[in-house]
Motif scaffolding. Structure first.
Motif, PDB file in Angstrom:
ATOM      1  N   LEU A 130      49.933  40.520 -14.409  1.00 51.04           N
ATOM      2  CA  LEU A 130      48.879  39.813 -13.746  1.00 51.04           C
ATOM      3  C   LEU A 130      47.459  40.033 -14.547  1.00 51.04           C
ATOM      4  O   LEU A 130      47.184  41.073 -15.105  1.00 51.04           O
ATOM      5  CB  LEU A 130      48.670  40.489 -12.390  1.00 51.04           C
ATOM      6  CG  LEU A 130      47.677  40.209 -11.568  1.00 51.04           C
ATOM      7  CD1 LEU A 130      47.988  38.721 -10.872  1.00 51.04           C
ATOM      8  CD2 LEU A 130      47.552  41.138 -10.283  1.00 51.04           C
ATOM      9  N   ILE A 164      54.666  40.548  -8.313  1.00 51.78           N
ATOM     10  CA  ILE A 164      53.019  40.570  -7.929  1.00 51.78           C
ATOM     11  C   ILE A 164      52.910  40.560  -6.572  1.00 51.78           C
ATOM     12  O   ILE A 164      52.457  41.681  -5.965  1.00 51.78           O
ATOM     13  CB  ILE A 164      52.285  39.411  -8.544  1.00 51.78           C
ATOM     14  CG1 ILE A 164      52.476  39.368  -9.921  1.00 51.78           C
ATOM     15  CG2 ILE A 164      50.872  39.325  -7.873  1.00 51.78           C
ATOM     16  CD1 ILE A 164      52.002  38.054 -10.599  1.00 51.78           C
ATOM     17  N   ARG A 165      53.885  39.821  -5.745  1.00 49.25           N
ATOM     18  CA  ARG A 165      53.348  39.760  -4.312  1.00 49.25           C
ATOM     19  C   ARG A 165      54.256  40.899  -3.486  1.00 49.25           C
ATOM     20  O   ARG A 165      53.637  41.252  -2.522  1.00 49.25           O
ATOM     21  CB  ARG A 165      53.884  38.547  -3.587  1.00 49.25           C
ATOM     22  CG  ARG A 165      52.804  37.204  -4.016  1.00 49.25           C
ATOM     23  CD  ARG A 165      53.196  36.175  -3.148  1.00 49.25           C
ATOM     24  NE  ARG A 165      52.294  34.830  -3.834  1.00 49.25           N
ATOM     25  CZ  ARG A 165      52.702  33.465  -3.665  1.00 49.25           C
ATOM     26  NH1 ARG A 165      53.767  33.348  -3.324  1.00 49.25           N
ATOM     27  NH2 ARG A 165      51.732  32.640  -3.989  1.00 49.25           N
ATOM     28  N   VAL A 213      49.019  33.215  -7.285  1.00 46.10           N
ATOM     29  CA  VAL A 213      49.450  34.014  -6.494  1.00 46.10           C
ATOM     30  C   VAL A 213      48.580  34.465  -5.388  1.00 46.10           C
ATOM     31  O   VAL A 213      48.935  35.357  -4.321  1.00 46.10           O
ATOM     32  CB  VAL A 213      49.807  35.394  -7.101  1.00 46.10           C
ATOM     33  CG1 VAL A 213      51.076  35.060  -7.861  1.00 46.10           C
ATOM     34  CG2 VAL A 213      48.523  36.017  -7.748  1.00 46.10           C
ATOM     35  N   VAL A 242      56.259  36.004  -9.838  1.00 47.24           N
ATOM     36  CA  VAL A 242      55.441  35.927  -8.461  1.00 47.24           C
ATOM     37  C   VAL A 242      55.981  37.235  -7.568  1.00 47.24           C
ATOM     38  O   VAL A 242      55.080  37.659  -6.815  1.00 47.24           O
ATOM     39  CB  VAL A 242      55.632  34.542  -7.792  1.00 47.24           C
ATOM     40  CG1 VAL A 242      54.928  34.443  -6.423  1.00 47.24           C
ATOM     41  CG2 VAL A 242      54.744  33.474  -8.854  1.00 47.24           C
ATOM     42  N   VAL A 268      48.320  34.709 -14.420  1.00 48.62           N
ATOM     43  CA  VAL A 268      49.523  35.557 -14.404  1.00 48.62           C
ATOM     44  C   VAL A 268      50.076  35.461 -15.590  1.00 48.62           C
ATOM     45  O   VAL A 268      49.613  34.650 -16.604  1.00 48.62           O
ATOM     46  CB  VAL A 268      50.386  35.220 -13.364  1.00 48.62           C
ATOM     47  CG1 VAL A 268      49.781  35.293 -11.949  1.00 48.62           C
ATOM     48  CG2 VAL A 268      51.097  33.698 -13.490  1.00 48.62           C
ATOM     49  N   GLU A 304      42.451  38.971  -6.616  1.00 50.80           N
ATOM     50  CA  GLU A 304      43.416  38.234  -7.017  1.00 50.80           C
ATOM     51  C   GLU A 304      44.358  37.432  -5.870  1.00 50.80           C
ATOM     52  O   GLU A 304      44.283  36.413  -5.698  1.00 50.80           O
ATOM     53  CB  GLU A 304      44.450  39.038  -8.018  1.00 50.80           C
ATOM     54  CG  GLU A 304      43.887  39.278  -9.098  1.00 50.80           C
ATOM     55  CD  GLU A 304      42.869  38.303  -9.891  1.00 50.80           C
ATOM     56  OE1 GLU A 304      43.340  37.095 -10.379  1.00 50.80           O
ATOM     57  OE2 GLU A 304      41.754  38.828 -10.240  1.00 50.80           O
ATOM     58  N   ARG A 305      44.180  38.378  -4.563  1.00 47.66           N
ATOM     59  CA  ARG A 305      44.742  37.700  -3.561  1.00 47.66           C
ATOM     60  C   ARG A 305      44.064  36.670  -2.802  1.00 47.66           C
ATOM     61  O   ARG A 305      44.370  35.837  -2.436  1.00 47.66           O
ATOM     62  CB  ARG A 305      45.188  38.822  -2.460  1.00 47.66           C
ATOM     63  CG  ARG A 305      46.341  39.667  -2.667  1.00 47.66           C
ATOM     64  CD  ARG A 305      46.637  40.900  -1.573  1.00 47.66           C
ATOM     65  NE  ARG A 305      46.811  40.065  -0.082  1.00 47.66           N
ATOM     66  CZ  ARG A 305      46.592  40.596   1.066  1.00 47.66           C
ATOM     67  NH1 ARG A 305      46.192  41.782   1.003  1.00 47.66           N
ATOM     68  NH2 ARG A 305      46.833  39.664   1.941  1.00 47.66           N
ATOM     69  N   ASN A 342      43.601  34.016  -6.852  1.00 48.41           N
ATOM     70  CA  ASN A 342      44.264  33.853  -8.089  1.00 48.41           C
ATOM     71  C   ASN A 342      44.940  32.438  -7.710  1.00 48.41           C
ATOM     72  O   ASN A 342      45.872  32.553  -6.728  1.00 48.41           O
ATOM     73  CB  ASN A 342      45.052  35.011  -8.442  1.00 48.41           C
ATOM     74  CG  ASN A 342      45.795  34.633  -9.912  1.00 48.41           C
ATOM     75  OD1 ASN A 342      46.428  33.595  -9.874  1.00 48.41           O
ATOM     76  ND2 ASN A 342      45.561  35.640 -10.667  1.00 48.41           N
TER      77      ASN A 342
END
Length: 212
Positions: free
Chosen positions: A154, A176-177, A209, A173, A159, A202-203, A206
């Protein structure tokens, strides 16, 4: 308490991190991709004792200096996950492809799995297996300081690439999530390249994601 300093190395300006335990002065280099003299000078200038190398993955800009440091300092290497072996075995080829100085060979002393812990002095970091950019990529998370060292999973506003052998965008993905964001919006992270950010930022922003 864990402290850290970012030292960009190689023509790719990869964020090698010098991390250390304040109480003991024992340190680790995370992803020493090159410029070994400069990295070891930073350890010495800070009055620290280098006790190990931590690796997120086996790409040349992250791992190219490992073999030389092992030869010169005799420290162990911890990480990444064993699925990264093919990248580590290909470091000499990667050196030629990207015009880097020839990487000295090495093998990690300890492969890491999801849920493992690594110690730097008295500081303990959680290991998360985060495939996608590469199959054996790992992330290091220090709970007390809310700091994550995420390699090329990330970035601030982006990403990791998944067009390398065994890259997988869906897996990236999911890493990350499913593994990073649940650690908390307040967690700040050091990416493999570029500026630091937080999982919360980033949530929010970005485009790859962010929460929809």
């Amino acid at each position: 308490m864990l402290q850290h300093r970012i030292i960009p190395v190689t023509p790719f300006q990869q964020n090698c991190s010098l991390v250390w335990c304040e109480e003991t002065g024992r340190a680790a280099l995370v992803d020493p991709g090159g410029e070994v003299d400069r990295l070891l000078a930073a350890v010495e200038e800070a009055g620290l004792s280098l006790e190990k190398i931590l690796l997120t993955h086996g790409h040349i800009d992250h791992a190219g200096g490992v073999g030389e440091i092992v030869r010169r300092c005799g420290v162990p290497v911890e990480g990444p996950h064993q699925d990264e072996l093919f990248w580590i075995e290909a470091l000499a080829e990667q050196s030629r492809m990207f015009g880097f100085p020839r990487a000295e060979p090495f093998l990690p002393d300890r492969w890491l799995d999801d849920g493992d812990r690594v110690e730097v002095g008295q500081a303990s970091l959680q290991v998360l297996h985060t495939p996608g950019h590469t199959p054996g990529h790992v992330v290091f998370f220090h709970q007390e300081t809310r700091l994550a060292l995420v390699g090329d999973v990330l970035f601030a506003g982006s990403v990791g690439r998944t067009d390398f052998p065994r890259g997988d965008f869906g897996a990236l993905v999911a890493s990350i999530r499913g593994k990073l964001f649940p650690l908390g919006d307040d967690v700040r992270f050091v990416p493999g390249h570029g500026p630091m950010s937080s999982f919360g930022e980033e949530r929010r922003s970005n485009r790859f994601v962010a929460d929809r």
